[in-house]
Structures are given as structure tokens and as C-alpha cells.
Design an enzyme around this catalytic site. Structure first.
Site, PDB file in Angstrom:
ATOM      1  N   CYS A 156      38.525  20.436  -4.077  1.00 53.30           N
ATOM      2  CA  CYS A 156      38.240  19.670  -2.863  1.00 53.30           C
ATOM      3  C   CYS A 156      37.637  20.494  -1.738  1.00 53.30           C
ATOM      4  O   CYS A 156      37.178  19.934  -0.743  1.00 53.30           O
ATOM      5  CB  CYS A 156      39.517  19.005  -2.357  1.00 53.30           C
ATOM      6  SG  CYS A 156      40.777  20.188  -1.823  1.00 53.30           S
ATOM      7  N   GLU A 163      42.253  12.136  -7.696  1.00 58.07           N
ATOM      8  CA  GLU A 163      42.580  12.174  -6.267  1.00 58.07           C
ATOM      9  C   GLU A 163      41.773  13.293  -5.642  1.00 58.07           C
ATOM     10  O   GLU A 163      41.394  14.245  -6.298  1.00 58.07           O
ATOM     11  CB  GLU A 163      44.079  12.366  -6.032  1.00 58.07           C
ATOM     12  CG  GLU A 163      44.648  13.710  -6.397  1.00 58.07           C
ATOM     13  CD  GLU A 163      44.465  14.793  -5.351  1.00 58.07           C
ATOM     14  OE1 GLU A 163      44.325  14.493  -4.140  1.00 58.07           O
ATOM     15  OE2 GLU A 163      44.439  15.965  -5.739  1.00 58.07           O
ATOM     16  N   ARG A 188      49.519  13.193   4.936  1.00 61.20           N
ATOM     17  CA  ARG A 188      48.541  13.821   4.036  1.00 61.20           C
ATOM     18  C   ARG A 188      47.743  12.708   3.373  1.00 61.20           C
ATOM     19  O   ARG A 188      48.207  12.082   2.422  1.00 61.20           O
ATOM     20  CB  ARG A 188      49.278  14.661   3.004  1.00 61.20           C
ATOM     21  CG  ARG A 188      48.396  15.528   2.148  1.00 61.20           C
ATOM     22  CD  ARG A 188      49.281  16.444   1.293  1.00 61.20           C
ATOM     23  NE  ARG A 188      48.504  17.245   0.412  1.00 61.20           N
ATOM     24  CZ  ARG A 188      48.103  18.487   0.656  1.00 61.20           C
ATOM     25  NH1 ARG A 188      48.414  19.059   1.790  1.00 61.20           N
ATOM     26  NH2 ARG A 188      47.406  19.144  -0.223  1.00 61.20           N
ATOM     27  N   ARG A 239      44.902  11.065   1.129  1.00 63.43           N
ATOM     28  CA  ARG A 239      44.159  11.383  -0.083  1.00 63.43           C
ATOM     29  C   ARG A 239      43.514  10.111  -0.614  1.00 63.43           C
ATOM     30  O   ARG A 239      44.085   9.022  -0.539  1.00 63.43           O
ATOM     31  CB  ARG A 239      45.077  11.942  -1.186  1.00 63.43           C
ATOM     32  CG  ARG A 239      45.632  13.329  -0.884  1.00 63.43           C
ATOM     33  CD  ARG A 239      44.516  14.355  -0.956  1.00 63.43           C
ATOM     34  NE  ARG A 239      44.962  15.697  -0.745  1.00 63.43           N
ATOM     35  CZ  ARG A 239      44.988  16.322   0.428  1.00 63.43           C
ATOM     36  NH1 ARG A 239      44.632  15.694   1.520  1.00 63.43           N
ATOM     37  NH2 ARG A 239      45.392  17.565   0.531  1.00 63.43           N
TER      38      ARG A 239
END
Length: 168
Positions: free
Chosen positions: A71, A111, A155, A157
């Protein structure tokens, strides 16, 4: 259902899926430190090969592929180089898709960071959707925040599920 875990890291995807009754038949992680932790967590060592060198014939049959491809090239905390030639980590997503297509895997689940959605004005995510569509996968996605699932951390995602149109 049986799954293959690519970019397996320390095994978070595996843990969650096995806790809901799914079975991991293969894992791949080329970074040494996460591989060691994965082995400690699950008693087996992931395949250490570079995903670009793996062919579909090397993989066991499974119902779906899961992974959290790198990522850093999409994250606001990184350089946001995306699919650049200087930093090809972002392009590894396409290796995951290639293996799913070549092995005729019905489902893909991945993800990634929220920044994937708005990278390059949204063009990067649009490319991913177009590539999956061209490969015969119908994709649905949602941005989720861990704090809404009992985890005391904000968080966000993106989670994407793609289903092969030949398996509908």
C-alpha cells in the site's frame, strides 16, 4: 471454502478467515520478518518467492484468493507513486489478479489503504476496476473503519470482493 493468501504478512487475513471456518491452502510472503512471524503464528512458512515469478500451475486449487498488496505507493503516508516504473510495488496487485485469472479462481478479496480510492484523482482505483472487469470479474467495494467493528482504532481500509462472471 479454501483460499490462497498472497502478500500474507503475519497472517491477519488468514486468522480472520479461519476463525469463520475457511481453510488456507497456500500462503506467499517474500519479506523475511513477516514470514518468520507467520511461521510462529501458524506453524508453517509461506512461500518466499517473488509473486511475479509464480505461475498458476504452482498453486493449489482454491475457491478464492485474498491479499493486502503493498500500500505504500497509494498511502498518504508514502510517496504516492502509484503504478510508477520507479517503484513497482503498486503494480503487484495485477500479479494477484493474474494468478486468479490464470487459475480460474471464482473470487478475489483484497484490502488496501483509503488512499487507493483517491490516488491520482481516483484514476488508479478506476484502472483496477477496469482491469478486473476486462478479466471477467464483477467487483464490489466498500470503505470500512475498524472502530466500527469493535477495534479501538480509527483505521479506514478499502475492501474489494470480485466475482468471476463465469461463476455466477
Amino acid at each position: 471454502m479454501l483460499f490462497r493468501s498472497l502478500f500474507a504478512g503475519i497472517g491477519a487475513f488468514r486468522l480472520g478467515l479461519e476463525n469463520t471456518g475457511h481453510e488456507c491452502v497456500y500462503a506467499n510472503e517474500w519479506l523475511e520478518k513477516p514470514r518468520r512471524i507467520y511461521e510462529k503464528n501458524f506453524g508453517e512458512r509461506p512461500d518466499p518467492r517473488d509473486i511475479r515469478l509464480i505461475s498458476a500451475d504452482d498453486l493449489p486449487n482454491a475457491d478464492y484468493i485474498v491479499g493486502g498488496f503493498p500500500c505504500a505507493t497509494f498511502s498518504v503516508a508514502g510517496k504516492r507513486t502509484g503504478f510508477s516504473l520507479e517503484d513497482t510495488r503498486g503494480t503487484l496487485a495485477f500479479e494477484m489478479f493474474r494468478l486468479a485469472r490464470d487459475k480460474r479462481i471464482p473470487y478475489i478479496l483484497f484490502e488496501n489503504v483509503k488512499g487507493l480510492l483517491n490516488h491520482d484523482g481516483g484514476k488508479t482505483f478506476q484502472v483496477i476496476l477496469e482491469v478486473l472487469d476486462a478479466m471477467g470479474y464483477d467487483a464490489q467495494w466498500e470503505l470500512l473503519d475498524t472502530q466500527n467493528f469493535g477495534i479501538p482504532q480509527h483505521r479506514e481500509r478499502i475492501f474489494l470482493v470480485a466475482r468471476s462472471e463465469e461463476h455466477t
